[in-house]
Design an enzyme around this catalytic site. Structure first.
Site, short mmCIF file in Angstrom:
data_model
loop_
_atom_site.label_atom_id
_atom_site.label_comp_id
_atom_site.label_asym_id
_atom_site.label_seq_id
_atom_site.Cartn_x
_atom_site.Cartn_y
_atom_site.Cartn_z
CG HIS A 163 -2.06 0.91 1.19
ND1 HIS A 163 -2.37 1.66 0.08
CD2 HIS A 163 -2.99 1.22 2.13
CE1 HIS A 163 -3.44 2.39 0.33
NE2 HIS A 163 -3.83 2.15 1.56
CG ASP A 201 -4.17 -2.42 8.67
OD1 ASP A 201 -5.31 -1.90 8.71
OD2 ASP A 201 -3.71 -2.96 7.64
CB CYS A 244 -3.73 2.65 7.16
SG CYS A 244 -4.42 1.02 7.54
NE ARG A 298 -3.34 7.38 1.85
CZ ARG A 298 -4.15 6.40 1.43
NH1 ARG A 298 -5.07 5.92 2.22
NH2 ARG A 298 -4.00 5.86 0.23
N1 NVA Z 1 -4.85 -4.05 5.53
C1 NVA Z 1 -6.03 -3.29 5.20
C2 NVA Z 1 -5.68 -1.90 4.81
C3 NVA Z 1 -6.85 -1.02 4.47
C4 NVA Z 1 -6.44 0.36 4.09
C5 NVA Z 1 -6.79 -4.00 4.09
O1 NVA Z 1 -6.17 -4.40 3.11
O2 NVA Z 1 -8.01 -4.15 4.22
N1 CP Z 2 -6.25 3.79 4.40
C1 CP Z 2 -6.97 3.53 3.27
O1 CP Z 2 -6.43 3.11 2.24
O2 CP Z 2 -8.29 3.77 3.39
P1 CP Z 2 -9.41 3.42 2.32
O3 CP Z 2 -9.55 1.93 2.29
O4 CP Z 2 -10.64 4.12 2.83
O5 CP Z 2 -8.97 3.94 0.98
#
Ligand code: NVA
Ligand code: CP
Length: 340
Positions: free
Chosen positions: A145, A241, A282, A327
């Site tokens: 990410h 997270d 995040c 962001r």
């Molecule tokens: N690890 C999480 C991050 C979301 C921004 C996911 O992939 O759902």
């Molecule tokens: N942190 C992040 O990527 O959030 P979203 O899933 O809302 O884009």
């Protein structure tokens, strides 16, 4: 416009035409530069100064998974830069179902100046980039990410004034996209990275080895530990997270809760860190029962808060909403520098 970025280094870097797929593809200087450009763009936005540097360009945003922050940051960032946007959601386009990634890439690249992709395998975004003649940006894959990292590091820099030498601790599912990326970002930018997780959820060994090598070049360290109190001692940043990521099966919740409840960021953990420590996430986050999944977990397993307690999330040590705002500025910097 490039006041901060040029004041610091005396010159601009040229990232035109580059894809933004993972931080491993970028040098320390290039990552630092993008963070500085984001700081410049943030100052411009704060002052209400127009910055439509990419007027008339068009970008396509492909989202095979849900998003609030990433989608909105790409959309608002594009509008602020004077661009037009097409959103392609999980349904409604031919991609993957009737049309290959390679064909989609060539079609979109013939109409758009840049393509964002959020979805599943990193191989998909890499394939898109291979066949696209315009820049492709990774808005989250199962493995990485990278745009999130720029926002996180900008937030830390705003707090401490620098990045190098800070002690960064990630607690939780350390082999997910965010855990992997934070280890890479810390190694590249010289933060001491500690992964605090059960062994089963340590990041992949090959990535750990790669990051250890990069970290040693930048004078920092990578540490993996199962011990929360040991791992969070002297931490400047505590980060967590969700315990189950998008695309993972719902029946993983029970085993993950069993594995990770000891790694929740709560007051005791926060108090164990350095007195200047901040909390980052995040987002989205399960810190209460105010969501459908949060409520379901509470009803099934009796847990009201998961990876972070509401107390820490809402405390004066939490910088999660500053981080979320960043962001926008950092994604805007990526689009500007690769498209200008
Ligand atoms: N690890 C999480 C991050 C979301 C921004 C996911 O992939 O759902
Ligand atoms: N942190 C992040 O990527 O959030 P979203 O899933 O809302 O884009």
């Amino acid at each position: 416009m490039y006041e901060y970025a040029t004041r610091k280094r005396g010159y601009l870097m040229d990232l035109r035409g580059r894809d933004f797929l993972k931080l491993l593809d970028f040098s320390t200087e290039e990552i630092e530069y993008l963070i500085d450009v984001a700081a410049d763009l943030k100052a411009k936005k704060r002052k209400g100064e127009a910055h439509e540097y990419l007027k008339g360009k068009n970008v396509a945003l492909i989202f095979e998974k849900d998003s609030t922050r990433t989608r909105c940051a790409f959309e608002v960032g594009a509008y602020d830069l004077g661009m037009n946007v097409t959103y392609l959601g999980p349904t409604g386009s031919q991609m993957g179902k009737k049309e290959t990634i390679a064909d989609t890439a060539r079609v979109l690249a013939s109409m758009y100046d840049g393509i964002e992709y959020r979805g599943f395998g990193q191989d998909v975004v890499e394939e898109l980039a291979k066949y696209s003649k315009v820049p492709v940006w990774n808005g989250l894959t199962n493995e990485f990410h990278p745009t999130q990292m720029l926002a996180d590091m900008l937030t830390i820099k705003e707090e401490f004034g620098h990045l190098k030498g800070l002690n960064f601790v990630y607690l939780g599912d350390a082999r997910n996209n965010v855990g992997n990326s934070l280890m890479v970002a810390s190694a590249k930018l010289g933060l001491n990275f500690t992964c605090c997780a059960p062994k089963e959820l340590f990041p992949e060994e090959s990535l750990v080895e790669t990051c250890k090598k990069i970290a040693s070049e930048n004078g920092s360290s990578i540490t993996l530990t199962e011990d929360v109190m040991e791992g969070t001692k002297n931490a400047n940043v505590l980060y967590t997270d969700v315990w189950v990521s998008m695309g993972e099966a719902m029946d993983l919740w029970k085993p993950r809760i069993d594995l990770l409840k000891a790694y929740q960021v709560n007051k005791e953990v926060m108090d164990n860190a350095s007195s200047d420590a901040i909390f980052l996430h995040c987002l989205p986050s399960f810190h209460n029962t105010g969501t459908t999944i949060g409520k379901e977990i509470y009803e099934k397993y009796g847990l009201k808060e998961m990876e972070v307690t509401d107390e820490v999330f809402e405390s004066d040590k939490s910088r999660v909403f500053e981080e979320a705002e960043n962001r926008l500025h950092t994604i805007k910097a990526v689009m500007l520098e690769t498209l200008k």
